[in-house]
Design a protein around this motif. Structure first.
Motif, PDB file in Angstrom:
ATOM      1  N   ILE A 174       9.987 127.153   6.556  1.00  0.00           N
ATOM      2  CA  ILE A 174       9.625 126.074   7.751  1.00  0.00           C
ATOM      3  C   ILE A 174       9.411 126.936   8.666  1.00  0.00           C
ATOM      4  O   ILE A 174       8.918 126.343   8.962  1.00  0.00           O
ATOM      5  N   MET A 175      10.622 127.802   8.509  1.00  0.00           N
ATOM      6  CA  MET A 175       9.782 128.443  11.183  1.00  0.00           C
ATOM      7  C   MET A 175       8.140 128.609  10.415  1.00  0.00           C
ATOM      8  O   MET A 175       7.964 128.585  11.334  1.00  0.00           O
ATOM      9  N   ASN A 176       8.824 129.280   9.515  1.00  0.00           N
ATOM     10  CA  ASN A 176       6.837 129.648   9.560  1.00  0.00           C
ATOM     11  C   ASN A 176       5.577 128.184  10.006  1.00  0.00           C
ATOM     12  O   ASN A 176       4.979 128.475  10.165  1.00  0.00           O
ATOM     13  N   MET A 177       5.813 127.164   8.545  1.00  0.00           N
ATOM     14  CA  MET A 177       5.635 125.990   9.376  1.00  0.00           C
ATOM     15  C   MET A 177       5.332 125.338  10.862  1.00  0.00           C
ATOM     16  O   MET A 177       4.890 125.259  10.821  1.00  0.00           O
ATOM     17  N   SER A 178       6.183 125.524  10.786  1.00  0.00           N
ATOM     18  CA  SER A 178       6.741 125.256  12.441  1.00  0.00           C
ATOM     19  C   SER A 178       5.898 126.363  13.408  1.00  0.00           C
ATOM     20  O   SER A 178       5.087 125.332  13.819  1.00  0.00           O
ATOM     21  N   GLU A 179       6.452 127.223  13.447  1.00  0.00           N
ATOM     22  CA  GLU A 179       5.318 127.825  13.979  1.00  0.00           C
ATOM     23  C   GLU A 179       4.046 128.507  13.948  1.00  0.00           C
ATOM     24  O   GLU A 179       2.434 128.373  14.614  1.00  0.00           O
ATOM     25  N   ASP A 180       3.342 127.755  12.587  1.00  0.00           N
ATOM     26  CA  ASP A 180       1.579 126.965  12.137  1.00  0.00           C
ATOM     27  C   ASP A 180       1.497 126.291  12.788  1.00  0.00           C
ATOM     28  O   ASP A 180       0.942 125.350  13.915  1.00  0.00           O
ATOM     29  N   ASP A 238      14.522 131.828   2.061  1.00  0.00           N
ATOM     30  CA  ASP A 238      13.597 131.677   1.706  1.00  0.00           C
ATOM     31  C   ASP A 238      13.351 130.530   1.945  1.00  0.00           C
ATOM     32  O   ASP A 238      12.091 129.627   3.017  1.00  0.00           O
ATOM     33  N   LEU A 239      13.943 129.427   2.225  1.00  0.00           N
ATOM     34  CA  LEU A 239      13.318 127.775   2.332  1.00  0.00           C
ATOM     35  C   LEU A 239      13.410 128.457   3.737  1.00  0.00           C
ATOM     36  O   LEU A 239      12.464 128.067   4.166  1.00  0.00           O
ATOM     37  N   VAL A 247       5.591 120.637  -6.181  1.00  0.00           N
ATOM     38  CA  VAL A 247       6.922 121.354  -5.711  1.00  0.00           C
ATOM     39  C   VAL A 247       6.689 122.974  -5.154  1.00  0.00           C
ATOM     40  O   VAL A 247       5.417 123.467  -5.777  1.00  0.00           O
ATOM     41  N   ILE A 248       7.122 123.584  -4.389  1.00  0.00           N
ATOM     42  CA  ILE A 248       7.630 124.835  -4.344  1.00  0.00           C
ATOM     43  C   ILE A 248       9.086 125.074  -4.738  1.00  0.00           C
ATOM     44  O   ILE A 248      10.008 124.477  -4.291  1.00  0.00           O
TER      45      ILE A 248
END
Length: 104
Positions: free
Chosen positions: A76-82, A71-72, A63-64
């Motif tokens: 999510i935005m960082n995951m999308s950018e990656d 923060d969530l 879990v995170i």
């Protein structure tokens, strides 16, 4: 196979759909309804599988935790950018997508 008994309301609905040209006949209307029901059942089964996967992850400690909704959202935005960056890299160098990674 036994005959199917429809309520007057269901019968009227099917007849109206046929009259409106949505279906050729009652058989097509019923067939479409059954196809939608099967699709729904498949989606419910997939949802149950995903819920169990989430429960298993929680029980295993995978879990995170986030301090805030912001923060969530950032996560999510960082995951999308990656993912977008990885897709762009694959477009630039398609051979990378088919090559297995050497890292373990």
């Amino acid at each position: 196979m036994s005959e199917i008994q429809l309520s007057e309301e269901d019968r009227a609905f099917i007849e109206e759909e046929v009259r409106a040209g949505v279906y050729r006949d009652a058989d097509e209307a019923v067939h479409t309804g059954l196809r939608l029901l099967k699709s729904k059942e498949g989606k419910i089964a997939e949802l149950r599988r995903l819920i169990q996967e989430g429960i298993d992850d929680i029980e295993a400690g995978r879990v995170i935790e986030f301090e805030s909704a912001d923060d969530l959202t950032r996560y999510i935005m960082n995951m999308s950018e990656d993912k977008r960056d990885a897709a762009a890299q694959t477009e630039i160098n398609p051979a990378r997508a088919s090559r297995p990674s050497r890292r373990l």
